[in-house]
Scaffold this motif. Structure first.
Motif, PDB file in Angstrom:
ATOM      1  N   MET A  83       0.876  -1.132  -0.008  1.00 21.66           N
ATOM      2  CA  MET A  83       0.007   0.054   0.032  1.00 21.66           C
ATOM      3  C   MET A  83       0.933   1.209   0.068  1.00 21.66           C
ATOM      4  O   MET A  83       1.846   1.217   0.844  1.00 21.66           O
ATOM      5  CB  MET A  83      -1.043   0.019   1.262  1.00 21.66           C
ATOM      6  N   ALA A  84       0.585   2.328  -0.827  1.00 18.14           N
ATOM      7  CA  ALA A  84       1.320   3.404  -1.041  1.00 18.14           C
ATOM      8  C   ALA A  84       1.233   4.266   0.541  1.00 18.14           C
ATOM      9  O   ALA A  84       0.191   4.201   1.111  1.00 18.14           O
ATOM     10  CB  ALA A  84       0.810   4.112  -2.425  1.00 18.14           C
ATOM     11  N   ASP A  85       2.352   4.984   0.661  1.00 17.96           N
ATOM     12  CA  ASP A  85       2.065   5.955   1.772  1.00 17.96           C
ATOM     13  C   ASP A  85       1.353   6.799   1.475  1.00 17.96           C
ATOM     14  O   ASP A  85       1.098   7.726   0.252  1.00 17.96           O
ATOM     15  CB  ASP A  85       3.590   6.542   2.037  1.00 17.96           C
ATOM     16  N   LEU A  86       0.410   7.377   2.537  1.00 17.93           N
ATOM     17  CA  LEU A  86      -0.685   8.377   2.289  1.00 17.93           C
ATOM     18  C   LEU A  86      -0.042   9.903   2.959  1.00 17.93           C
ATOM     19  O   LEU A  86       0.638   9.748   3.721  1.00 17.93           O
ATOM     20  CB  LEU A  86      -2.022   8.193   3.100  1.00 17.93           C
ATOM     21  N   LYS A  87      -0.160  10.739   2.225  1.00 15.47           N
ATOM     22  CA  LYS A  87       0.319  12.262   2.489  1.00 15.47           C
ATOM     23  C   LYS A  87      -0.532  12.487   3.950  1.00 15.47           C
ATOM     24  O   LYS A  87       0.237  13.144   4.602  1.00 15.47           O
ATOM     25  CB  LYS A  87      -0.014  13.050   1.527  1.00 15.47           C
ATOM     26  N   TYR A  88      -1.865  12.308   3.939  1.00 14.56           N
ATOM     27  CA  TYR A  88      -2.574  12.617   5.163  1.00 14.56           C
ATOM     28  C   TYR A  88      -3.481  11.574   5.531  1.00 14.56           C
ATOM     29  O   TYR A  88      -3.921  10.524   4.901  1.00 14.56           O
ATOM     30  CB  TYR A  88      -3.649  13.774   4.793  1.00 14.56           C
ATOM     31  N   ASP A  89      -3.494  11.415   6.980  1.00  9.15           N
ATOM     32  CA  ASP A  89      -4.388  10.270   7.663  1.00  9.15           C
ATOM     33  C   ASP A  89      -5.791  10.847   7.409  1.00  9.15           C
ATOM     34  O   ASP A  89      -6.810   9.985   7.084  1.00  9.15           O
ATOM     35  CB  ASP A  89      -4.205  10.268   9.168  1.00  9.15           C
ATOM     36  N   VAL A  90      -6.283  12.082   7.321  1.00 10.64           N
ATOM     37  CA  VAL A  90      -7.570  12.591   7.026  1.00 10.64           C
ATOM     38  C   VAL A  90      -7.608  13.969   6.530  1.00 10.64           C
ATOM     39  O   VAL A  90      -6.925  14.676   6.901  1.00 10.64           O
ATOM     40  CB  VAL A  90      -8.436  12.828   8.530  1.00 10.64           C
ATOM     41  N   ALA A  91      -8.365  14.016   5.555  1.00 10.62           N
ATOM     42  CA  ALA A  91      -8.669  15.198   5.112  1.00 10.62           C
ATOM     43  C   ALA A  91     -10.153  15.819   5.098  1.00 10.62           C
ATOM     44  O   ALA A  91     -11.046  14.852   5.055  1.00 10.62           O
ATOM     45  CB  ALA A  91      -8.363  15.293   3.601  1.00 10.62           C
ATOM     46  N   GLY A  92     -10.464  16.897   5.545  1.00 11.96           N
ATOM     47  CA  GLY A  92     -11.792  17.537   5.728  1.00 11.96           C
ATOM     48  C   GLY A  92     -12.071  18.657   4.995  1.00 11.96           C
ATOM     49  O   GLY A  92     -11.064  19.418   4.597  1.00 11.96           O
ATOM     50  N   ILE A  93     -13.300  18.800   4.486  1.00 12.65           N
ATOM     51  CA  ILE A  93     -13.923  20.021   3.851  1.00 12.65           C
ATOM     52  C   ILE A  93     -15.129  20.536   4.667  1.00 12.65           C
ATOM     53  O   ILE A  93     -15.823  19.853   5.109  1.00 12.65           O
ATOM     54  CB  ILE A  93     -14.365  19.453   2.408  1.00 12.65           C
ATOM     55  N   ALA A 147     -12.832  21.974  10.556  1.00 15.38           N
ATOM     56  CA  ALA A 147     -11.538  22.375  11.078  1.00 15.38           C
ATOM     57  C   ALA A 147     -11.019  22.104  12.537  1.00 15.38           C
ATOM     58  O   ALA A 147      -9.999  21.563  12.676  1.00 15.38           O
ATOM     59  CB  ALA A 147     -11.552  23.960  10.847  1.00 15.38           C
ATOM     60  N   ASN A 148     -12.116  21.963  13.315  1.00 19.63           N
ATOM     61  CA  ASN A 148     -11.764  21.877  14.807  1.00 19.63           C
ATOM     62  C   ASN A 148     -11.536  20.311  14.909  1.00 19.63           C
ATOM     63  O   ASN A 148     -10.545  19.805  15.635  1.00 19.63           O
ATOM     64  CB  ASN A 148     -12.836  22.127  15.701  1.00 19.63           C
ATOM     65  N   THR A 149     -12.245  19.529  14.005  1.00 24.97           N
ATOM     66  CA  THR A 149     -11.948  18.101  14.126  1.00 24.97           C
ATOM     67  C   THR A 149     -10.400  17.734  13.560  1.00 24.97           C
ATOM     68  O   THR A 149      -9.862  16.914  14.070  1.00 24.97           O
ATOM     69  CB  THR A 149     -13.058  17.339  13.194  1.00 24.97           C
ATOM     70  N   ILE A 150     -10.210  18.253  12.631  1.00 21.72           N
ATOM     71  CA  ILE A 150      -8.759  17.976  11.803  1.00 21.72           C
ATOM     72  C   ILE A 150      -7.752  18.737  12.979  1.00 21.72           C
ATOM     73  O   ILE A 150      -6.855  18.126  12.952  1.00 21.72           O
ATOM     74  CB  ILE A 150      -8.609  18.776  10.391  1.00 21.72           C
ATOM     75  N   ALA A 151      -8.093  19.747  13.398  1.00 21.85           N
ATOM     76  CA  ALA A 151      -7.136  20.218  14.684  1.00 21.85           C
ATOM     77  C   ALA A 151      -6.919  19.328  15.623  1.00 21.85           C
ATOM     78  O   ALA A 151      -5.807  19.032  16.209  1.00 21.85           O
ATOM     79  CB  ALA A 151      -7.547  21.737  14.998  1.00 21.85           C
ATOM     80  N   GLY A 152      -8.024  18.799  16.085  1.00 19.08           N
ATOM     81  CA  GLY A 152      -7.926  17.624  17.116  1.00 19.08           C
ATOM     82  C   GLY A 152      -7.138  16.206  16.647  1.00 19.08           C
ATOM     83  O   GLY A 152      -6.233  15.965  17.598  1.00 19.08           O
ATOM     84  N   LEU A 153      -7.444  15.949  15.429  1.00 12.75           N
ATOM     85  CA  LEU A 153      -6.587  14.684  14.934  1.00 12.75           C
ATOM     86  C   LEU A 153      -5.034  15.310  14.961  1.00 12.75           C
ATOM     87  O   LEU A 153      -4.173  14.567  15.485  1.00 12.75           O
ATOM     88  CB  LEU A 153      -7.023  14.907  13.456  1.00 12.75           C
ATOM     89  N   ALA A 154      -4.772  16.318  14.684  1.00 18.69           N
ATOM     90  CA  ALA A 154      -3.410  16.914  14.566  1.00 18.69           C
ATOM     91  C   ALA A 154      -2.552  17.044  15.974  1.00 18.69           C
ATOM     92  O   ALA A 154      -1.476  16.433  16.163  1.00 18.69           O
ATOM     93  CB  ALA A 154      -3.298  18.223  13.988  1.00 18.69           C
ATOM     94  N   SER A 155      -3.444  17.370  17.115  1.00 23.11           N
ATOM     95  CA  SER A 155      -3.055  17.396  18.445  1.00 23.11           C
ATOM     96  C   SER A 155      -2.565  15.990  18.982  1.00 23.11           C
ATOM     97  O   SER A 155      -2.112  15.964  19.883  1.00 23.11           O
ATOM     98  CB  SER A 155      -4.109  18.151  19.426  1.00 23.11           C
ATOM     99  N   LEU A 156      -3.308  15.039  18.329  1.00 19.63           N
ATOM    100  CA  LEU A 156      -3.162  13.688  18.638  1.00 19.63           C
ATOM    101  C   LEU A 156      -1.982  12.898  17.858  1.00 19.63           C
ATOM    102  O   LEU A 156      -1.846  11.743  17.951  1.00 19.63           O
ATOM    103  CB  LEU A 156      -4.219  12.568  18.612  1.00 19.63           C
ATOM    104  N   GLY A 157      -1.373  13.925  17.040  1.00 17.84           N
ATOM    105  CA  GLY A 157      -0.210  13.144  16.178  1.00 17.84           C
ATOM    106  C   GLY A 157      -0.597  12.780  14.921  1.00 17.84           C
ATOM    107  O   GLY A 157       0.407  12.271  13.962  1.00 17.84           O
TER     108      GLY A 157
END
Length: 126
Positions: free
Chosen positions: A1-11, A64-74
């Motif tokens: 499986m190819a490396d993914l650039k992002y774990d999650v992308a949000g719109i 945006a808050n959800t994606i920020a939360g994801l980033a805070s968890l690494g």
């Protein structure tokens, strides 16, 4: 499986919460219902924003808050939303990127201003 650039992308909606203190006289003078929530257009938002006291401005919006939360968890996240090339657009971009979230969209040069939520807090915490 190819490396993914992002774990999650949000719109979602890129919003900036603007929080300021004011007394009941300010609410009355500006036709604001205490403890209420009112949707307003951009012209009214600009008018009220200009009348508000010094404020705290912080980026928000549920996605945006959800994606920020994801980033805070690494996690590695990206957020896609529209901001204008205005002061609040700059605030949003600074905040989201400072958390390590990718924001690949460019600022709009026309159209509606960056979305905002004006929060006016009275001395009794309403």
């Amino acid at each position: 499986m190819a490396d993914l650039k992002y774990d999650v992308a949000g719109i979602g909606n890129a919003l900036v919460d603007v929080i300021a203190n004011a007394d009941d006289k300010f609410l009355t003078a500006n036709g604001i219902e205490k403890g209420g929530m009112t949707l307003i257009d951009a012209a009214r938002a600009d008018e009220l924003y200009g009348k508000m006291a010094a404020s705290i401005e912080m980026s928000g919006g549920s996605c945006a808050n959800t994606i920020a939360g994801l980033a805070s968890l690494g996690g590695k996240g990206a957020f896609f939303g529209k901001v204008r090339g205005d002061q609040l657009g700059e605030v949003f971009i600074h905040d989201i990127k400072s958390l390590g979230v990718a924001f690949p969209a460019s600022q709009a040069s026309d159209g509606a201003p960056t979305g905002r939520c004006l929060i006016i807090v009275t001395p009794d915490a309403q």
